[in-house]
Design a protein around this motif. Structure first.
Motif, short mmCIF file in Angstrom:
data_model
loop_
_atom_site.label_atom_id
_atom_site.label_comp_id
_atom_site.label_asym_id
_atom_site.label_seq_id
_atom_site.Cartn_x
_atom_site.Cartn_y
_atom_site.Cartn_z
N MET A 152 0.80 -1.22 0.00
CA MET A 152 0.00 0.00 0.00
C MET A 152 0.84 1.28 0.00
SD MET A 152 -1.52 2.62 1.98
CE MET A 152 -1.50 2.17 3.70
N TYR A 153 0.41 2.23 -0.84
CA TYR A 153 0.88 3.62 -0.81
C TYR A 153 -0.25 4.50 -0.31
CZ TYR A 153 5.28 4.49 -3.46
OH TYR A 153 6.59 4.62 -3.88
N ASP A 154 0.08 5.46 0.55
CA ASP A 154 -0.82 6.55 0.87
C ASP A 154 -0.45 7.70 -0.07
OD1 ASP A 154 -2.10 8.79 1.86
OD2 ASP A 154 -1.61 8.40 3.96
N MET A 155 -1.15 7.81 -1.19
CA MET A 155 -0.78 8.79 -2.21
C MET A 155 -0.92 10.22 -1.71
SD MET A 155 0.43 7.06 -4.64
CE MET A 155 0.82 8.57 -5.51
N SER A 156 -1.87 10.49 -0.86
CA SER A 156 -2.00 11.85 -0.36
C SER A 156 -0.81 12.23 0.51
CB SER A 156 -3.31 12.01 0.42
OG SER A 156 -3.41 11.06 1.45
N ARG A 157 -0.31 11.29 1.29
CA ARG A 157 0.83 11.57 2.16
C ARG A 157 2.11 11.78 1.35
NH1 ARG A 157 2.89 7.56 7.09
NH2 ARG A 157 4.73 8.78 7.69
N VAL A 158 2.35 10.92 0.39
CA VAL A 158 3.59 11.03 -0.37
C VAL A 158 3.57 12.25 -1.28
CG1 VAL A 158 3.01 9.58 -2.38
CG2 VAL A 158 5.37 9.67 -1.54
N GLN A 159 2.40 12.62 -1.81
CA GLN A 159 2.32 13.82 -2.63
C GLN A 159 2.49 15.07 -1.77
OE1 GLN A 159 2.27 13.58 -5.85
NE2 GLN A 159 0.62 12.32 -6.66
N ALA A 160 1.94 15.05 -0.59
CA ALA A 160 1.98 16.25 0.27
C ALA A 160 3.31 16.41 0.99
CB ALA A 160 0.86 16.18 1.30
N LYS A 161 3.93 15.28 1.36
CA LYS A 161 5.07 15.36 2.26
C LYS A 161 6.34 14.71 1.72
CE LYS A 161 2.10 15.31 6.37
NZ LYS A 161 1.83 14.65 7.67
N GLY A 162 6.24 14.05 0.54
CA GLY A 162 7.41 13.36 0.02
C GLY A 162 7.64 12.04 0.74
N TYR A 163 8.62 11.29 0.24
CA TYR A 163 8.95 10.02 0.88
C TYR A 163 9.51 10.26 2.27
CZ TYR A 163 8.14 7.49 -3.44
OH TYR A 163 7.55 6.93 -4.54
N PHE A 164 9.03 9.46 3.21
CA PHE A 164 9.44 9.55 4.62
C PHE A 164 9.22 10.95 5.18
CE2 PHE A 164 11.96 6.23 2.54
CZ PHE A 164 11.58 5.13 3.29
N ASP A 165 8.20 11.64 4.64
CA ASP A 165 7.79 12.97 5.11
C ASP A 165 8.96 13.95 5.08
OD1 ASP A 165 5.38 11.68 5.59
OD2 ASP A 165 5.78 11.40 7.71
N SER A 166 9.77 13.87 4.03
CA SER A 166 11.00 14.67 3.96
C SER A 166 10.81 16.05 3.33
CB SER A 166 12.06 13.90 3.16
OG SER A 166 11.61 13.66 1.82
N THR A 167 9.65 16.32 2.75
CA THR A 167 9.42 17.62 2.11
C THR A 167 9.33 18.72 3.16
OG1 THR A 167 8.26 16.61 0.25
CG2 THR A 167 7.82 18.93 0.66
N THR A 168 10.09 19.78 2.96
CA THR A 168 10.05 20.92 3.88
C THR A 168 8.84 21.80 3.56
OG1 THR A 168 11.35 22.36 2.45
CG2 THR A 168 12.56 20.91 3.96
N PRO A 169 8.42 22.63 4.51
CA PRO A 169 7.33 23.57 4.21
C PRO A 169 7.64 24.46 3.01
CG PRO A 169 7.68 23.45 6.57
CD PRO A 169 8.80 22.67 5.94
#
Length: 317
Positions: A152-169
């Motif tokens: 499973m992928y949570d597409m909303s999470r990976v789009q919003a936050k990147g892999y492992f929630d690495s996207t900065t604000p």
């Protein structure tokens, strides 16, 4: 709508089940195309709606899951989500956390109207990015009695936050700025812009991207001309709605219906299932497949735990 009548799947046709093409319409009036697999013998049967992965078509992994589960006694419907494959919807190759969640419920509509189906015994299987859609659909659609999400992928999470929630604000804001302005370009041109052709490797990509290409680009494995991941690309603005509509907000409301999450031990995406498991309520189960990568659970028959999936649905439908 013109549907291919050839056997154009990426897996061999089984002589143990009946197969036919079907169409059905979702709540937004989009006509979806599906492959219906029916066990031989007398019903009524329990039934499963199956879709995924993200960017794939029903002739790939979801069809393999569907045909295999039909061999095990379930009526199964593998379908192309809205805007993709043989299904309707314009423009092409766009995804929506709402509409694609609705697609699963529309498949349940279709199954529940079939005379060979016991509508009180319907489940869902979602693969990869459609695993997250499946969980979202079952949280709201109380007709579904059990759900399996595989790799499973949570597409909303990976789009919003990147892999492992690495996207900065700052990175999130920049991405939203670019896509917001792209809307003016799309509106001026009367057609959306599309990204580069999917999975064209240049060298130096992470192993999981190499694994994706090994599946989607290989004619001997998973290539299909209608698959976005094999032969096309998403619209540039596809991530917009995913970035502020979290799919798994109400995952705990799947209970008391049972949930089975399956993931590979070595999958880069394993954390999606682990975190979903923590957020879900009982009854729930997380099955980690030793040594398996993300894409092993697309098509490797010696890796996908079909015995476990069969037992799970037999016990809960």
């Amino acid at each position: 709508m013109e549907l291919s009548q050839d056997w154009d799947k990426t897996f061999p046709k089984s002589d143990k089940v009946e197969h036919e093409k079907v169409t059905f319409t979702n709540r937004y009036g989009i006509t979806l195309a599906g492959d219906l697999y029916t066990p031989k013998g007398d019903g009524p049967f329990a039934a499963l709606a199956v879709s995924g992965p993200y960017g794939a078509v029903k002739e790939q992994a979801s069809g393999l899951y569907a045909q295999t589960m039909a061999e095990r006694g379930f009526v199964t419907l593998a379908f192309d989500p809205s805007f993709t494959g043989e299904s309707g919807g314009e423009p092409r190759n766009v995804a929506s956390p709402d509409i694609n969640t609705e697609d699963f419920s529309a498949a349940v509509d279709c199954l529940g109207l079939l005379p060979q189906v016991d509508r009180e015994r319907i489940g869902i299987i979602g693969v990869c990015g459609w695993g997250g859609m499946a969980l979202n659909a079952v949280a709201v659609d109380k007709r579904v009695k059990a759900v399996v999400a595989s790799t499973m992928y949570d597409m909303s999470r990976v789009q919003a936050k990147g892999y492992f929630d690495s996207t900065t604000p700052e990175q999130r804001t920049e991405a939203l700025e670019q896509m917001s302005r792209q809307r003016w370009e799309d509106a001026k041109n009367g057609t959306p812009a599309y990204g580069p052709l999917s999975l064209e490797l240049q060298g130096g990509e992470p192993q999981f991207v190499v694994d994706y290409a090994a599946y989607y680009k290989s004619p001997d494995r998973g290539f299909h001309p209608r698959s976005i991941n094999s032969n096309a690309s998403w619209t540039v603005t596809t991530p917009l709605s995913f970035m502020n509509m979290p799919l798994l907000t109400y995952i705990s409301e799947i209970a008391p219906r049972p949930l089975l999450l399956i993931h590979g031990e070595k999958a880069h995406s394993r954390y999606f299932s682990e975190d979903a498991y923590k957020a879900a309520a009982e009854p729930k189960e997380l099955m980690i497949i030793e040594g398996a990568s993300h894409t092993d659970l697309y098509d490797q028959l010696d890796v996908i735990p079909f015995d476990k999936i069969t037992t799970f649905f037999n016990d809960n439908l």
